[in-house]
Each structure stands twice: as C-alpha cells, then as structure tokens.
Design an enzyme around this catalytic site. Structure first.
Site, PDB file in Angstrom:
ATOM      1  CB  ILE A   1      -0.824   0.190   1.293  1.00  0.00           C
ATOM      2  CG1 ILE A   1      -1.592  -1.315   1.467  1.00  0.00           C
ATOM      3  CG2 ILE A   1      -1.570   1.283   1.135  1.00  0.00           C
ATOM      4  CD1 ILE A   1      -2.695  -1.250   0.275  1.00  0.00           C
ATOM      5  N   GLY A   2       0.787   2.142  -1.084  1.00  0.00           N
ATOM      6  CA  GLY A   2       1.506   3.285  -1.330  1.00  0.00           C
ATOM      7  C   GLY A   2       0.807   4.352  -0.816  1.00  0.00           C
ATOM      8  N   GLY A   3       1.481   5.811  -0.710  1.00  0.00           N
ATOM      9  CA  GLY A   3       0.824   6.937  -0.227  1.00  0.00           C
ATOM     10  C   GLY A   3      -0.256   7.116  -1.123  1.00  0.00           C
ATOM     11  CG  ASN A   4      -0.567   9.240  -4.142  1.00  0.00           C
ATOM     12  OD1 ASN A   4      -1.205   9.918  -4.260  1.00  0.00           O
ATOM     13  ND2 ASN A   4       0.819   9.143  -4.143  1.00  0.00           N
TER      14      ASN A   4
ATOM     15  CE  LYS B   1       4.163   5.454  -6.293  1.00  0.00           C
ATOM     16  NZ  LYS B   1       5.426   6.126  -6.081  1.00  0.00           N
TER      17      LYS B   1
ATOM     18  CG  ASP C   1      10.427  10.157   1.666  1.00  0.00           C
ATOM     19  OD1 ASP C   1      10.726  10.463   2.852  1.00  0.00           O
ATOM     20  OD2 ASP C   1       9.493   9.464   1.126  1.00  0.00           O
TER      21      ASP C   1
END
Length: 683
Positions: free
Chosen positions: A358-361, A379, A476
C-alpha cells in the site's frame, strides 16, 4: 435568552446562562484577560487570542476558565453540544509556516504532558494513544506527519486520546448547489479568517467550516458516528491549543460560542469588522503608475501574446500527436508507454490477490507482462494536483536514470480521466524495513548484510548526486523506500519527491517535504533541499538499519539523540540492534565505524557532513582520500568544529569527541578496521 451583540472593536462580555445545572451557554465576540485562562505563549492581542507568535517550538493554550458539565449525573452518555469559532492562521513573511491548532476538551488545565511542533500542544509521544488521557480534539493541521498517518498538509481531523486522527478530511467546504454539491478547497494557513461549526448530538459528530461571513454550508466537512462516553469525564475544560516548531505561524482565535442547550447560538458570532492576517502583496503592483502603464500598453501586449500563444498551442498539439505515435525509439530514450489494457491484463484486472503493498496514493500490484513473462510492480498515482506532481517527478527523474542500485521504471500509462500508472521492475524481497523490523529473528538481516545493503544504497545516491547529466535530490531516503531484489541487493526507489537541477545550481523549491525524523534541520529552516540534506537522510538510514529502531518511536528519545548520547558515554555498540547483539558473530570495530559514519552524516552543520563520494569510499573500505581533498576538507572542518565549541585540542581519542572531522574519523579507523570481501561484494 437575549444575546448581547457588539462590534468586534468594542468590549464584548461573554454571555453565560445556567438554566439548569447542565445548561452552559457562552459567547465571545472578542476577548479580554478575564474571558479565558491562558497557558504557554498564549496572549490577548487587540481583542483576539494569539495562541502562538514567532517563537520557535512554543505551545499556546486558551481554556474557558471553569469546567463545564459534559455528562448528566449518573449517566455515561455525554450531553449534546454545539460550538462555533472564528480562527486565522497567520503566516509571517519569509518564514515557512506551521504547525496548526486544535479545539479541545481536556480534564486538566495547563500544558503539562504536551509537546510542540507536530504534536500541536495536544499530547506528547509518551502519552499518545493512552486511553487514560481523556482528551478530545479537532485538529486543523498544516503539516503532513507520516507517523500520525496524516493524509496531507492541509487537513481537519478528529482525535481521540491520540495524535493519530480517528477520521480526517481535507480543509474546505461543500457549496450548496441546485444539483450535486461541489467541494471547495482552501489553505488553512493563508491568513484568511475561517468559521468552524462543531455539532455533537445522538452520538453523531459534524464538523463544518467555511470562509468567514458565509452561511453555514448544509453539508458538513466531516460527518461520523462517535461515542464520546469513554473519552468525556463528568466535567471538562474546553478551549484551544496550538504549537510551532522550526515552522512558525500565528494561530489566532477571533470569536467563540459554545452551548449544550441552544444550537443556534453560533448565529450570534459577529463576522464583520474582523482583523485581517493575509500578508500584503507587493505594493508596486498596486501603484497608480503601474496600473496606468499596464493600461496604456496592455492592449498591444495582449494581442501580441495571444498571437504567440496561438502559434505555440498549435505547435504543442502537433507535437502531442507525434508523441502519441512514438513506439520504437522511446524504448531506448524513455520509459515505454503502455496501454491500460496491457497493464490490466498483467495484474489480472488489479486483483486483490496481486496486491503487494500500500503506497501513499493507493495499492501496488504485482503483474506479469504478456510475451516475455517479466514480473513487474504496478504503482497507482491518484489523479489530483499532488498526484500529477508525483507522476511527473518519477517520469522525469527515475525514467531516465539507469543504475543497478536504483529501482528501474519499465513503463507508464495515463488513463483518460482516471489514474496514472507506473510500472517498475518487481523486487522479489520487498522493502528493507520488512527485513529489519517486521520479520522473525531467524529471518532478519545479519549485521554484514545490513552494511552491504547500505553500501548498495550509498552507490545509488552517489549516482543521483554526481553520476548523471543533472543532479537528482531524492528527498525521502528511508528504509521503506529501499527495496531488495532476488539477490538481496538494495535498490533505492520511490522518486515521487525527487527534484532535478543542474550541477552547481541551488534547488529552487522552498517547500518542506519528506518524512519526519529524516528531514535535515536546515531543510526545515530554509525549505531548500540539497545534497547535504540527502546525506542527512542517509545518515538516519544508517542508524535506523544498524540499531533496529525507527527515527521516532513512541515513549523513546529520537534515534539520533539517543545514539549521540551513547557515543558520549562510550557505549556506542549498545545502540546496535539488540537481536544482533544477542545473536553474536558481528565485528565490534566494524559496527562502530559504520555508526560513527552515520553520526557524521547527521551532523547539524550541513557543511560538516561528508559527501556521498566520501561515504561510499568509507563503506567500501577505501579510506584514503586524494591529497587535495584530504587537506582542504580537514582544514575547513577543523576550523568549523573549533568555532562551534565542540572540538577539544586536548582530546586524545575519537570517542571523546561527539563530532570529529572526517579526516580524523578516517585516521582513527584506518588501523583497526578490516573489511572482508564478503562485507563489500556479497552475502
């Protein structure tokens, strides 16, 4: 019940009525010193509450002077209540703004048990999540904190005994249209005045907000079922709290009403004649001469620009059609554009069983491309402004970067009026943090493997800084963004925050991005990323991986501060991951050397940190520097450290000094560290 209405500039006393022991109603159209109790840096300024000022790392709190009943006698169900207030977050010129304010119910007065910066003066890490806190808050937050799962840097959230919100919503309001409602976003810290309505009844919480002077929107920003029985005590204090950190802004309360018997009291708030906190624009653009000049020549200029734009737009459309036909040559110079059907087929319709993260988007799916059978990771990037920026950042940066220690971008797809899709090489062993934090002891990475992966990442970052036609700042660097391939080699990924600029140029961005705990102190002050701020993030990664501790953990001191203290106490190896220490088989001198390097990378002075080229040399065991590099660097760093008062000429050993020069660090390590080929080249 009569309500006294006075202009904002005149004294407006609170109306307080107890029709029974439970009924509480008060109204403030302006404040004086007796209206509220102030704590921390909170003051009364020109009839409004200034919770904070330009002081860094400060807390301001204002509470109604006495407790109010929040539960009926012998009952666990809270009273309903309605509150409304007008606030403004005031930015200061040439200062990065932060952090936010919270409307609170608390059992005690004062600011004990709270912390500043991202904690908003609401709680601290030690108390965060404790059910015995009995604190309720509605936060208006302008900084995205990954540790609190914040959705973005401009949101509203409901907090129950915790800094992690129970439910959140992006700041804005729903306009009442004849058909479907439309959502209107705004910036909380624009300096504009906003009104908030908080209504709680029948275990239902509504939070609504809008620009001041606008009628209360029919549709709330947040609508959720909420039982406050376990949070509220019989009586509570109610008010506001806020904080600053390295980021600073004013947090002002201009008016406030509260009632648990009259939900229409909010209509008595005066919304006109309020002070403005919006920063003035350049006065030159408002001058009569400027306006006259623009008017005189404006028509001709507009016509000329319109003609040029027409030509450019026509040319752009022509090139767009040509780009749409590109197939063969783009494989060599650019990531391959794939069709949505091709990606959908590879992921079996984005089936849930193919979700690998699960990514940030959104979700990341595993897929198998038709034809060659190559495994890929897909992604998904959301179709909004931030998603567009992330999509373009990854396409324009990692799309053309080729290095064995960077995750390769295989292709991309832009679905019409939908999501963006990025297709990467599939990394069989997932992210590095899984092998450090989220695995059984028998499967975790050994000390040698951790150092080898750090060397892989360092090589990748060196390529970003020096090995390509432009300098790429990752911005990051952290364990969750390091992926391991089938041979357990580390590759740096997730270039959504990356920025590209020419060698020798200074990055132009002044927006603070990244993950709390990895952000360099000078980046918070200036907002400008640099190679040195990437080095700081890599230094935190070194300490994180070697110590088996995240940079910020609840109830523990920050990782960097903790390791520095152990160095001073001569107990640096005590910082090594406890599971590795128990297991044994690690080289003490080697571990000390790597962790000393990590500490040097997180030096508060960016000019004292080593470059990525020097870091790679140390990790590869090539501790000799070029003569010119060694002399110039040692002279500068020695002078810098002496000027900071953290160098002692009488100090004998490297362990006696918290921040040695890089040359001194190398000399102290050269006779005692042996680097085996297995540490550098393989498992």
């Amino acid at each position: 019940m009569a309500v006294l209405k006075l202009p904002f500039l005149l004294l407006s006393f609170p109306l307080l009525l107890f029709s029974s022991i439970s009924a509480v109603d008060f109204l403030f159209n302006g404040f004086n010193s007796t209206a509220v109790s102030l704590y921390g840096n909170a003051t009364i300024e020109s009839r409004f509450i200034a919770l904070t000022n330009q002081t860094n790392f400060s807390i301001g709190r204002a509470l109604y002077p006495s407790k109010i009943p929040t539960k009926p006698p012998n009952s666990s169900s809270p009273y309903p209540f309605s509150a409304s207030f007008i606030f403004a977050m005031a930015p200061y010129r040439d200062t990065l703004p932060g952090h936010g304010l919270v409307f609170i119910f608390v059992p005690t007065t004062g600011i004990e048990g709270t912390a500043s910066a991202q904690n908003l003066g609401f709680l601290n890490f030690t108390l965060n999540g404790n059910p015995n806190n009995h604190v309720f808050g509605i936060e208006f937050d302008v900084f995205a904190n990954e540790e609190f799962s914040d959705p973005n840097d401009n949101h509203v959230g409901i907090n129950l005994n915790s800094l992690t919100s129970f439910v959140t919503g992006e700041a804005g309001f729903w306009s009442d249209g004849g058909g479907a409602d439309s959502f209107n976003r705004f910036r909380l810290n624009s300096g504009e005045n906003y009104q908030v309505w908080v209504d709680y009844s029948d275990f239902q919480m509504n939070v609504t907000m809008a620009p001041v002077g606008m009628k209360k929107p029919r549709r709330p920003l947040i609508n959720t079922s909420l039982n406050l029985s376990g949070i509220f005590m019989d009586e509570m204090y109610v008010g506001f709290t806020s904080s600053t950190g390295q980021l600073v802004q004013g947090h002002n309360i201009l008016a406030w009403s509260f009632s648990n018997s009259n939900f229409s009291l909010s209509e008595s708030l005066i919304t006109t004649g309020l002070p403005s906190f919006v920063l003035p624009k350049d006065t030159f653009t408002k001058s009569k001469g400027f306006i006259a000049g623009v008017t005189a020549g404006g028509f001709l200029v507009v016509c000329f620009i319109a003609m040029i734009l027409g030509i450019l737009i026509a040319d752009h459309r022509r090139k767009a059609r040509l780009r749409a036909e590109m197939e063969d040559w783009e494989l060599e110079y650019w990531p391959h554009r794939m069709t949505y059907q091709e990606i959908e087929s590879a992921t079996k319709g984005f089936a849930e069983e193919n979700v690998i993260g699960i990514g940030g988007n959104g979700k990341v799916h595993k897929g198998i491309l038709a034809g060659g059978g190559s495994e890929v990771a897909v992604k998904r990037i959301s179709h909004d402004n931030d998603g567009m920026r992330e999509f373009l950042a990854e396409i324009s940066s990692i799309g053309r970067l080729k290095h064995r220690n960077l995750v390769s971008l295989r292709g991309w797809c832009k679905k019409e009026k939908g999501n963006f899709l990025l297709v990467y090489d599939y990394m069989e062993n997932g992210s590095l943090d899984k092998w450090v934090f989220d695995c059984e002891e028998r499967n975790m990475l050994s000390c040698e493997d951790r150092i080898r992966v750090l060397k892989n990442v360092a090589s990748g970052v060196l390529y970003l800084h020096e090995g390509w036609e432009s300098k790429v700042l990752h911005r990051d660097i952290k364990a969750s963004n390091v992926l391991l391939d089938k041979d357990m080699n580390g590759r740096l990924g997730d270039f959504g925050l990356a920025r590209v600029h020419g060698h020798g140029q200074v990055a132009s961005t002044t927006r603070v991005v990244g993950t709390m705990g990895y952000i360099a102190p000078e980046l918070i002050r200036t907002g400008r990323a640099s190679a040195q701020s990437d080095v700081f993030g890599f230094g935190v990664l070194i300490l994180e991986v070697m110590c088996g501790r995240r940079p910020i953990e609840e109830g523990k001191p920050p990782l960097v501060d903790w390791v520095r203290r152990l160095v001073v106490e001569g107990e640096l190896t005590a910082a090594l991951d406890e599971r590795l220490r128990k297991k044994g088989g690690w080289n003490e001198e080697e571990v000390e050397r790597v962790m000393h390097l990590g500490l040097l990378c997180v030096h508060p002075d960016p000019n004292t940190r080593p470059t990525m080229r020097q870091i790679v040399k140390v990790l590869e065991g090539k501790i000799e520097l070029d003569e010119s590099e060694s002399e110039s660097m040692n002279a500068y760093l020695l002078q810098k450290l002496k000027s900071q008062g953290i160098w002692s000429d009488s100090a004998v050993g490297f362990g006696d000094r918290l921040h040695p020069t890089f040359e001194d660090f190398l000399q102290s390590s050269s006779t005692s560290i042996s680097w085996s080929s297995s540490n550098v080249h393989g498992r």
